[in-house]
Design an enzyme around this catalytic site. Sequence first.
Site, PDB file in Angstrom:
ATOM      1  N   CYS A   8       0.826  -1.196   0.000  1.00 41.20           N
ATOM      2  CA  CYS A   8       0.000   0.000   0.000  1.00 41.20           C
ATOM      3  C   CYS A   8       0.860   1.245   0.000  1.00 41.20           C
ATOM      4  CB  CYS A   8      -0.888   0.050   1.237  1.00 41.20           C
ATOM      5  SG  CYS A   8      -1.999  -1.359   1.381  1.00 41.20           S
ATOM      6  N   GLY A  34      -0.215   0.527  -5.073  1.00 37.07           N
ATOM      7  CA  GLY A  34      -1.496  -0.150  -4.909  1.00 37.07           C
ATOM      8  C   GLY A  34      -2.505   0.341  -5.913  1.00 37.07           C
ATOM      9  N   ASN A 108       0.140   1.052   5.822  1.00 37.09           N
ATOM     10  CA  ASN A 108       0.963   0.311   4.857  1.00 37.09           C
ATOM     11  C   ASN A 108       1.793  -0.698   5.638  1.00 37.09           C
ATOM     12  OD1 ASN A 108       3.978   1.050   2.961  1.00 37.09           O
ATOM     13  ND2 ASN A 108       2.539  -0.616   2.701  1.00 37.09           N
ATOM     14  N   GLY A 109       1.709  -1.955   5.234  1.00 38.20           N
ATOM     15  CA  GLY A 109       2.461  -3.003   5.923  1.00 38.20           C
ATOM     16  C   GLY A 109       1.531  -4.116   6.322  1.00 38.20           C
ATOM     17  N   TYR A 248      12.264  -3.601  -6.416  1.00 35.87           N
ATOM     18  CA  TYR A 248      11.085  -3.541  -7.273  1.00 35.87           C
ATOM     19  C   TYR A 248      10.066  -2.489  -6.871  1.00 35.87           C
ATOM     20  CZ  TYR A 248       6.538  -4.923  -9.165  1.00 35.87           C
ATOM     21  OH  TYR A 248       5.319  -4.914  -9.760  1.00 35.87           O
ATOM     22  N   SER A 290      10.433  -1.833 -14.291  1.00 39.49           N
ATOM     23  CA  SER A 290      11.235  -2.044 -13.084  1.00 39.49           C
ATOM     24  C   SER A 290      12.666  -2.498 -13.379  1.00 39.49           C
ATOM     25  CB  SER A 290      10.529  -3.033 -12.149  1.00 39.49           C
ATOM     26  OG  SER A 290      10.108  -4.148 -12.873  1.00 39.49           O
TER      27      SER A 290
HETATM   28  P1  AMP Z   1       6.411 -14.096 -12.290  1.00 40.44           P
HETATM   29  O1  AMP Z   1       5.841 -14.133 -13.642  1.00 40.44           O
HETATM   30  O2  AMP Z   1       5.443 -14.667 -11.267  1.00 40.44           O
HETATM   31  O3  AMP Z   1       7.776 -14.723 -12.191  1.00 40.44           O
HETATM   32  O4  AMP Z   1       6.567 -12.564 -11.875  1.00 40.44           O
HETATM   33  C1  AMP Z   1       7.760 -11.879 -12.153  1.00 40.44           C
HETATM   34  C2  AMP Z   1       7.467 -10.449 -12.501  1.00 40.44           C
HETATM   35  O5  AMP Z   1       6.634  -9.861 -11.508  1.00 40.44           O
HETATM   36  C3  AMP Z   1       8.741  -9.617 -12.599  1.00 40.44           C
HETATM   37  O6  AMP Z   1       8.764  -9.036 -13.865  1.00 40.44           O
HETATM   38  C4  AMP Z   1       8.621  -8.578 -11.510  1.00 40.44           C
HETATM   39  O7  AMP Z   1       8.926  -7.291 -12.012  1.00 40.44           O
HETATM   40  C5  AMP Z   1       7.185  -8.636 -11.063  1.00 40.44           C
HETATM   41  N1  AMP Z   1       7.048  -8.651  -9.604  1.00 40.44           N
HETATM   42  C6  AMP Z   1       7.885  -9.112  -8.685  1.00 40.44           C
HETATM   43  N2  AMP Z   1       7.386  -8.970  -7.443  1.00 40.44           N
HETATM   44  C7  AMP Z   1       6.178  -8.394  -7.577  1.00 40.44           C
HETATM   45  C8  AMP Z   1       5.157  -7.972  -6.667  1.00 40.44           C
HETATM   46  N3  AMP Z   1       5.298  -8.155  -5.372  1.00 40.44           N
HETATM   47  N4  AMP Z   1       4.067  -7.388  -7.169  1.00 40.44           N
HETATM   48  C9  AMP Z   1       3.915  -7.238  -8.490  1.00 40.44           C
HETATM   49  N5  AMP Z   1       4.827  -7.613  -9.406  1.00 40.44           N
HETATM   50  C10 AMP Z   1       5.953  -8.194  -8.957  1.00 40.44           C
END
Ligand code: AMP
Length: 465
Positions: A8, A34, A108-109, A248, A290
């Site tokens: 958040c 969020g 947040n948290g 990230y 990112s």
């Molecule tokens: P995945 O397809 O499940 O391996 O997700 C990896 C992708 O999700 C990467 O491109 C990251 O930039 C992104 N990512 C990593 N952690 C998060 C998060 N907590 N919330 C949203 N996106 C994330």
Amino acid sequence: MYRPHEECGVVGVYGHSEASNLTYLGLYALQHRGQEGAGICSSDGRGLHIEKSMGLVADIFNERRLKRLPGHSAIGHNRYSTAGGSSLKNVQPLMANFTLGTVAIAHNGNLVNAHQVRAELEANGAIFQSSTDSEVILHLIAKSRHTGLHERIADALKHVSGAFSLLFLTDSEMIAARDSFGVRPLCIGRVDGAYVVASETCALDLIGAQYVRDVEPGEMVVISSSGLRSFPILNGSKNAHCIFEYIYFARPDSYIFNHTCVNTVRRSLGRQLARESMIDADIVIPVPDSGVPAAIGFAEEAKIPFDFGLIRNHYIGRTFIEPKQSIRHFGVKIKLNPVRDLLKGKRVVVVDDSIVRGTTSKKIVKMIRETGGATEVHMRICSPPTIGPCFYGIDTPTRQELIASSHITEEIRRYITADSLSYLSVEGLKSLVPNPSDYCSACFDNKYPIEFPEKGIEQMELMLA
Ligand code: AMP
């Protein structure tokens, strides 16, 4: 059911004639924290006013709605949650009336003992309106035997454990508090003589506020017509700032955790990744957005040309928002498309910030090879393998779904069909953040700094499922 699953953003303004407009802008700058819902609560000195909905900040608020938020102070909240926890009743700020008046909260948290505290409160007759852990704090404040609100907040926060960067609003005060580990960021700024408190400095920048300092771990800050007063309310623990904020979550233009530039850290992590996993290639491309700072760092160090070989459609949310695996598969294609002229016949290094389930990387590698025409695809991940879920406020799936929790790098490489795959080492990561022992890196090393109550971790793992 309550889910330990919340990322958040919070922002609040005290002492400004346009408090709710500035809070709206602050939320807009924190939209990345969020996207499920957002709300603003304002005070005109006589009472609180609240507007909140599901959706994105820009879609929720318009002039008419902002006019319904009069007064010189306001707090706002952006909520991120996965399916199950999604509903309007969970959108914050949450408001409650009790003997001392009305108080609103934005959090947040994630608390790690919310389930236990909630069960006790319910056993004693408490009725909850939402399934968020933040409501537990309101109940504890209402129930506290202390007389003043400040004492009650301090008392309530002694009974919860976990991560919290909090804002409270009453008729006459804005109060900020941060857990004693300092897990999530929270900073103080000033604009036109008013005070601003926000998750990240990018919110201060948008409204022209100057950064003053962070809310310290364990500190409660009371902002009222008599100015800002600080109360150390929670006993000192070792700092455990979330290292994943750098990787990230936070925006690269933000300064977090005692004013450390996120972009600078991300870029230096990219350089370190190149030193650790050098490769002969023709082009370095980021997975936008990112992966961009890390890819620039990687390219600089490896002396390989950098370019934007994947173009992102900015008008859709993060793929992670999609709750179902089938939609996520499709989501990557909706979001990213390769630039063939840049990639055709090239040996390509792709830099991303993390692999969670592996779904995104697999799609990207295929896309770069098949649509882009690359001859080789080398995946470089600017964080160590994600092996543990976060229980302190980052949305992660269950441990079983984290591909690196049960597969070695070579198996993951085969799954994502890359020619090579390397992650950043935990040591490399820690060597590049200021005061490395001040960070929580449980998602990479399974060392959880905030203790769980009995059966707490099992319970939380179950609730992620
Ligand atoms: P995945 O397809 O499940 O391996 O997700 C990896 C992708 O999700 C990467 O491109 C990251 O930039 C992104 N990512 C990593 N952690 C998060 C998060 N907590 N919330 C949203 N996106 C994330």
